[in-house]
Design a protein around this motif. Structure first.
Motif, PDB file in Angstrom:
ATOM      1  N   LYS A  12       0.826  -1.217   0.000  1.00  0.00           N
ATOM      2  CA  LYS A  12       0.000   0.000   0.000  1.00  0.00           C
ATOM      3  C   LYS A  12       0.856   1.262   0.000  1.00  0.00           C
ATOM      4  N   GLN A  13       2.074   1.180   0.526  1.00  0.00           N
ATOM      5  CA  GLN A  13       2.944   2.359   0.592  1.00  0.00           C
ATOM      6  C   GLN A  13       3.536   2.722  -0.765  1.00  0.00           C
ATOM      7  N   GLN A  14       3.510   1.775  -1.701  1.00  0.00           N
ATOM      8  CA  GLN A  14       4.092   2.031  -3.021  1.00  0.00           C
ATOM      9  C   GLN A  14       3.417   3.199  -3.731  1.00  0.00           C
ATOM     10  N   ALA A  15       2.125   3.387  -3.502  1.00  0.00           N
ATOM     11  CA  ALA A  15       1.381   4.464  -4.168  1.00  0.00           C
ATOM     12  C   ALA A  15       1.907   5.845  -3.768  1.00  0.00           C
ATOM     13  N   ASN A  16       2.392   5.975  -2.530  1.00  0.00           N
ATOM     14  CA  ASN A  16       2.917   7.261  -2.074  1.00  0.00           C
ATOM     15  C   ASN A  16       4.026   7.005  -1.052  1.00  0.00           C
ATOM     16  N   PHE A  17       5.148   6.525  -1.549  1.00  0.00           N
ATOM     17  CA  PHE A  17       6.267   6.196  -0.673  1.00  0.00           C
ATOM     18  C   PHE A  17       6.784   7.416   0.083  1.00  0.00           C
ATOM     19  N   GLN A  18       6.742   8.569  -0.536  1.00  0.00           N
ATOM     20  CA  GLN A  18       7.216   9.786   0.137  1.00  0.00           C
ATOM     21  C   GLN A  18       6.400  10.063   1.403  1.00  0.00           C
ATOM     22  N   ALA A  19       5.111   9.763   1.383  1.00  0.00           N
ATOM     23  CA  ALA A  19       4.283   9.944   2.581  1.00  0.00           C
ATOM     24  C   ALA A  19       4.771   9.026   3.705  1.00  0.00           C
ATOM     25  N   TYR A  20       5.198   7.821   3.355  1.00  0.00           N
ATOM     26  CA  TYR A  20       5.747   6.902   4.341  1.00  0.00           C
ATOM     27  C   TYR A  20       7.053   7.453   4.911  1.00  0.00           C
ATOM     28  N   VAL A  21       7.912   7.976   4.038  1.00  0.00           N
ATOM     29  CA  VAL A  21       9.171   8.585   4.479  1.00  0.00           C
ATOM     30  C   VAL A  21       8.871   9.732   5.446  1.00  0.00           C
ATOM     31  N   ASP A  22       7.903  10.572   5.088  1.00  0.00           N
ATOM     32  CA  ASP A  22       7.522  11.704   5.942  1.00  0.00           C
ATOM     33  C   ASP A  22       7.004  11.224   7.294  1.00  0.00           C
ATOM     34  N   TYR A  23       6.243  10.132   7.290  1.00  0.00           N
ATOM     35  CA  TYR A  23       5.724   9.575   8.544  1.00  0.00           C
ATOM     36  C   TYR A  23       6.879   9.097   9.435  1.00  0.00           C
ATOM     37  N   MET A  32       7.783   6.719  14.767  1.00  0.00           N
ATOM     38  CA  MET A  32       8.163   5.314  14.624  1.00  0.00           C
ATOM     39  C   MET A  32       8.851   4.809  15.890  1.00  0.00           C
ATOM     40  N   LYS A  33       8.543   3.589  16.241  1.00  0.00           N
ATOM     41  CA  LYS A  33       9.089   2.988  17.450  1.00  0.00           C
ATOM     42  C   LYS A  33      10.572   2.633  17.313  1.00  0.00           C
ATOM     43  N   TYR A  34      10.964   2.137  16.145  1.00  0.00           N
ATOM     44  CA  TYR A  34      12.328   1.645  15.963  1.00  0.00           C
ATOM     45  C   TYR A  34      13.209   2.575  15.155  1.00  0.00           C
ATOM     46  N   TRP A  35      12.644   3.212  14.156  1.00  0.00           N
ATOM     47  CA  TRP A  35      13.445   4.075  13.292  1.00  0.00           C
ATOM     48  C   TRP A  35      13.357   5.523  13.741  1.00  0.00           C
ATOM     49  N   GLU A  36      14.509   6.176  13.763  1.00  0.00           N
ATOM     50  CA  GLU A  36      14.570   7.591  14.107  1.00  0.00           C
ATOM     51  C   GLU A  36      14.478   8.464  12.860  1.00  0.00           C
ATOM     52  N   ARG A  37      15.094   7.982  11.782  1.00  0.00           N
ATOM     53  CA  ARG A  37      15.178   8.818  10.579  1.00  0.00           C
ATOM     54  C   ARG A  37      15.282   7.949   9.331  1.00  0.00           C
ATOM     55  N   LEU A  38      14.670   8.440   8.255  1.00  0.00           N
ATOM     56  CA  LEU A  38      14.767   7.793   6.952  1.00  0.00           C
ATOM     57  C   LEU A  38      15.051   8.887   5.932  1.00  0.00           C
ATOM     58  N   ASP A  39      16.301   8.958   5.468  1.00  0.00           N
ATOM     59  CA  ASP A  39      16.690   9.952   4.467  1.00  0.00           C
ATOM     60  C   ASP A  39      16.575   9.316   3.092  1.00  0.00           C
ATOM     61  N   TYR A  40      15.849   9.976   2.202  1.00  0.00           N
ATOM     62  CA  TYR A  40      15.566   9.411   0.888  1.00  0.00           C
ATOM     63  C   TYR A  40      16.012  10.359  -0.212  1.00  0.00           C
ATOM     64  N   ASP A  41      16.980   9.925  -0.999  1.00  0.00           N
ATOM     65  CA  ASP A  41      17.415  10.653  -2.181  1.00  0.00           C
ATOM     66  C   ASP A  41      16.732   9.979  -3.370  1.00  0.00           C
ATOM     67  N   LYS A  42      15.607  10.550  -3.766  1.00  0.00           N
ATOM     68  CA  LYS A  42      14.788   9.946  -4.821  1.00  0.00           C
ATOM     69  C   LYS A  42      15.548   9.841  -6.133  1.00  0.00           C
ATOM     70  N   GLN A  43      16.310  10.887  -6.485  1.00  0.00           N
ATOM     71  CA  GLN A  43      17.073  10.899  -7.741  1.00  0.00           C
ATOM     72  C   GLN A  43      18.075   9.751  -7.793  1.00  0.00           C
ATOM     73  N   ALA A  44      18.797   9.546  -6.710  1.00  0.00           N
ATOM     74  CA  ALA A  44      19.824   8.504  -6.663  1.00  0.00           C
ATOM     75  C   ALA A  44      19.238   7.128  -6.332  1.00  0.00           C
ATOM     76  N   GLY A  45      18.001   7.109  -5.812  1.00  0.00           N
ATOM     77  CA  GLY A  45      17.397   5.842  -5.397  1.00  0.00           C
ATOM     78  C   GLY A  45      18.072   5.256  -4.165  1.00  0.00           C
ATOM     79  N   VAL A  46      18.483   6.131  -3.243  1.00  0.00           N
ATOM     80  CA  VAL A  46      19.206   5.688  -2.052  1.00  0.00           C
ATOM     81  C   VAL A  46      18.463   6.145  -0.801  1.00  0.00           C
TER      82      VAL A  46
END
Length: 190
Positions: free
Chosen positions: A88-99, A105-119
């Motif tokens: 379900k997150q595939q439709a708007n992955f950036q919204a998941y990153v923002d969340y 999140m209980k386990y993750w503190e940060r998720l940095d996403y470089d969309k251009q590089a795919g990293v």
């Protein structure tokens, strides 16, 4: 963190761990003793941790890869609700990153996403010990990190993005770090 909370948000392996150990003392023994109707024994978590540690200590790469990669794969795919959530997150992955980055999140503190590089760069919270249920012993198997968790995250990010994910564990508590950090490289569609 208590076992029941871990099961809700953590690894499916945690469910195996908690299923075999409900209380301390006589009640734990009762949990491992079959009833008249059920002649199966529950998994003994200490025994399972010992077996995984023994496999890890063999240094047999073929065996370690087979066991721990499969464990990580099953950790993700054994829970249909997690697979469906990821899709379900595939439709708007950036919204998941923002969340993730909203500090909820209980386990993750940060998720940095470089969309251009795919990293993606994943940073966990500081826990002081590995949160994997099978790492809760004196000398946990390092392959729980290098293979099991790596494979779990590859499957998770493949599910979240619909793209093949290559995971590199860059820091981990189990390998001596103060927290866990992962770099995920996404390629074209899975």
């Amino acid at each position: 963190m208590d076992r029941r909370s871990f099961i809700g948000a953590g690894c499916a392996c945690g469910a195996l761990f908690a299923a075999g150990l409900t209380e301390i003392g006589d009640q734990a023994i009762a949990a491992e003793t079959p009833s008249k109707d059920d002649l199966t024994y529950k998994i003994n978590p200490a025994q399972m941790m010992a077996v995984l540690t023994d496999i890890d200590r063999t240094k047999d790469k073929t065996l370690i890869d087979a066991v721990f990669n499969r464990l990580g794969y099953q950790c993700f795919h054994a829970r249909d609700y997690l697979v469906e959530f990821a899709k379900k997150q595939q439709a708007n992955f950036q919204a998941y990153v923002d969340y993730v980055n909203s500090d909820k999140m209980k386990y993750w503190e940060r998720l940095d996403y470089d969309k251009q590089a795919g990293v993606l760069k994943v940073t966990s919270r500081k826990f002081g010990k590995c949160v994997c249920a099978f790492a809760q012993c004196e000398k946990p198997a390092k392959a729980l990190c290098t293979n099991c968790c790596k494979t779990f995250q590859e499957e998770l990010f493949k599910g979240l993005t619909g793209r093949k994910a290559e995971v590199e564990i860059t820091e981990s508590i189990l390998l001596g770090g103060e927290r866990c950090r992962t770099t995920v490289r996404l390629s074209e569609k899975a």
